[in-house]
Design an enzyme around this catalytic site. Structure first.
Site, short mmCIF file in Angstrom:
data_model
loop_
_atom_site.label_atom_id
_atom_site.label_comp_id
_atom_site.label_asym_id
_atom_site.label_seq_id
_atom_site.Cartn_x
_atom_site.Cartn_y
_atom_site.Cartn_z
N GLU A 103 -9.71 14.21 45.61
CA GLU A 103 -9.24 14.79 46.21
C GLU A 103 -9.43 15.96 45.80
O GLU A 103 -7.88 17.06 44.55
CB GLU A 103 -7.40 14.83 46.73
CG GLU A 103 -7.17 13.04 46.86
CD GLU A 103 -5.83 12.88 46.50
OE1 GLU A 103 -5.04 13.49 48.05
OE2 GLU A 103 -5.55 12.27 45.87
N ASP B 13 -1.67 10.79 38.02
CA ASP B 13 -2.02 11.61 39.62
C ASP B 13 -2.35 12.95 39.04
O ASP B 13 -0.32 13.51 39.47
CB ASP B 13 -0.65 10.84 40.33
CG ASP B 13 -0.83 11.00 42.11
OD1 ASP B 13 -1.30 11.38 42.11
OD2 ASP B 13 0.54 10.47 42.48
N HIS C 100 -8.56 11.82 51.92
CA HIS C 100 -7.76 10.38 51.40
C HIS C 100 -8.90 9.45 51.22
O HIS C 100 -8.08 8.25 51.12
CB HIS C 100 -6.38 10.76 51.76
CG HIS C 100 -5.16 10.00 50.80
ND1 HIS C 100 -5.38 9.01 49.54
CD2 HIS C 100 -4.58 11.23 49.77
CE1 HIS C 100 -4.86 9.26 48.97
NE2 HIS C 100 -4.25 9.99 48.61
N ARG D 192 1.88 17.91 47.18
CA ARG D 192 3.23 17.87 47.32
C ARG D 192 3.56 19.41 47.17
O ARG D 192 3.04 20.77 46.47
CB ARG D 192 3.72 17.67 46.18
CG ARG D 192 3.63 15.85 46.32
CD ARG D 192 4.21 14.78 45.40
NE ARG D 192 4.12 13.85 45.02
CZ ARG D 192 3.48 13.03 45.20
NH1 ARG D 192 1.88 13.66 44.33
NH2 ARG D 192 3.51 11.87 45.20
N HIS E 87 1.48 15.23 51.97
CA HIS E 87 0.64 15.66 52.44
C HIS E 87 0.54 16.03 53.64
O HIS E 87 0.66 15.02 55.14
CB HIS E 87 -0.35 13.91 52.15
CG HIS E 87 -0.77 13.97 50.74
ND1 HIS E 87 -1.31 14.35 50.71
CD2 HIS E 87 -1.13 12.05 50.67
CE1 HIS E 87 -1.94 14.09 49.73
NE2 HIS E 87 -1.94 12.80 49.30
C1 BGC Z 1 -0.56 11.05 45.60
C2 BGC Z 1 0.25 9.82 45.31
C3 BGC Z 1 0.23 9.37 46.80
C4 BGC Z 1 -0.56 9.18 47.59
C5 BGC Z 1 0.18 7.83 48.49
C6 BGC Z 1 -2.10 11.00 46.08
O1 BGC Z 1 -2.74 12.31 46.97
O2 BGC Z 1 -1.56 12.03 44.71
O3 BGC Z 1 1.35 10.52 44.22
O4 BGC Z 1 1.02 8.16 46.12
O5 BGC Z 1 -1.08 10.26 47.29
O6 BGC Z 1 -0.98 7.57 48.42
#
Ligand code: BGC
Length: 373
Positions: free
Chosen positions: A340, A274, A202, A103, A128
């Site tokens: 990640e 997260d 991802h 983010r 992302h």
């Molecule tokens: C994020 C989550 C997000 C997800 C998307 C992750 O990399 O940290 O907050 O919901 O990606 O599905």
């Protein structure tokens, strides 16, 4: 052909087109088409006992199969069977993420005195790379074999101003399956204007096999003494804090579920884990080990080494039973997790974090290796 196949020959390749990979590796097939007619291809490759399928759409790892302790193969990554499913709404299953993994607060940052406003797609924030990130790009894909390795070279050019980011960004990502069955990802990018870059992958891991249920019994170790706490929008509040004495302490290994239900404000904000772990090794010139994930039931282990200073561990909190994978089973909360490798979230607005700035003449480089046993 330098690849070494293992497992029952011919059993793995029965795709919808009935192609066979025998004698050819990597192998390409038509996977589907986008609404505008663009063809999306799928590449299948195998080496050292690992079998992988990659899409030109989003550079998506559609399937990654490894053996359990009895030699039985399973797809240990979440995904879909059709292009349509990926386009309709994938939570980044298996995708390449850019230009900025994670983010950026309020979807804006200032660079050399100019404020840039990004595509905002996660509350007030940009996630992302924005609404049309690299996970939705159609990548050029070239196969290669190199000594004991087989792989794919993916490339994509992102135009100046795309999703609000400055600079024409040329991106090259190499997926290598090594002779030992490890999956290595090398990222490179160059720009013609100062910009910010933070690339990652991802994949949603479930070492028992996608669609087999929760990963809460998986054991996780993360070599990090600190993490970056977040606000309710999951933007880091500032300085890293110690994991000692908190649910975020994975230094000596514990199950994913062990502390997941603690009434810790940080866990409540994210509906689980997260967060960005500040890796003790820092940014390194070569990939160094940072995390191990084990499924005691199947005996599968994933080890991650990276050059990056951060690791986002996301415990699949937003999977809600509305998506169905290739085995026809729905994905529910905690049915997979992501690891990640990255620079820290919101770095463009946090001068104390390792810099994500890329200037013309410089080359962004990042490497992550996933080893399976
Ligand atoms: C994020 C989550 C997000 C997800 C998307 C992750 O990399 O940290 O907050 O919901 O990606 O599905």
């Amino acid at each position: 052909m330098s690849s070494r196949s293992s497992g029952p020959a011919g059993r793995w390749s029965a795709g919808p087109l009935g192609f066979s990979t025998r004698g050819r590796n990597p192998v390409k097939e038509l996977f589907g088409k986008l609404a505008d007619g663009t063809e999306i291809h799928r590449w299948s490759l195998e080496n050292g006992g690992t079998r992988m399928k990659v899409l030109s759409y989003g550079g998506i790892v559609q399937s990654l199969r490894t053996p359990d302790r009895e030699g039985r193969y399973a797809d240990i990554s979440l995904g879909f069977d059709t292009v349509e499913d990926y386009v309709a709404g994938s939570p980044y299953f298996g995708a390449l993420i850019g230009r900025y993994g994670n983010r950026i607060g309020a979807g804006r940052f200032t660079l050399d005195g100019t404020e840039y406003r990004l595509s905002v797609n996660d509350g007030d924030n940009s996630l992302h790379g924005g609404a049309a990130g690299f996970d939705r790009a159609v990548w050029d894909v070239e196969p290669f074999t190199d000594g004991p390795d087989v792989g794919l070279r993916l490339s994509h050019t992102s135009a100046d101003g795309e999703q609000g980011y400055p600079g024409t960004l040329d991106v090259r990502v190499t997926y290598t399956l090594t002779g030992r069955g490890a999956w290595r990802v090398d990222y490179e990018a160059t720009t013609d204007k100062a910009t910010v870059v933070n690339l990652t992958s991802h994949v949603y891991w479930n070492l028992a096999g996608e669609g087999s249920g929760s990963v809460h019994d998986h054991e996780l170790t993360i070599a990090a003494s600190r993490y970056t706490p977040v606000d309710s929008g999951l933007i880091p509040t500032g300085e890293p804090v110690e994991v000692a004495g908190t649910p975020f302490d994975f230094r000596t290994g514990k199950t994913v579920g062990a502390d997941l239900r603690e009434a810790d404000r940080q866990l409540l904000y994210a509906k689980g884990f997260d967060h960005n772990w500040v890796l003790d090794k820092g940014a390194t010139a070569g990939p160094e080990w940072v995390a191990t994930l084990t499924d005691p039931a199947s005996g599968r282990t994933l080890k991650i080494a990276t050059t990056e200073p951060g690791l986002q561990f996301y415990s699949g909190n937003f999977l809600d039973g509305t998506l169905v994978g290739p085995t026809g089973r729905s994905y529910r909360q905690g049915d997979a997790l992501c690891l990640e490798t990255q620079h820290f979230p919101d770095s463009p607005n946090k001068p104390s974090y390792p810099s994500t700035l890329l200037r013309p003449g410089q080359t962004y480089r990042s490497t992550t290796i996933h080893s399976f046993t």
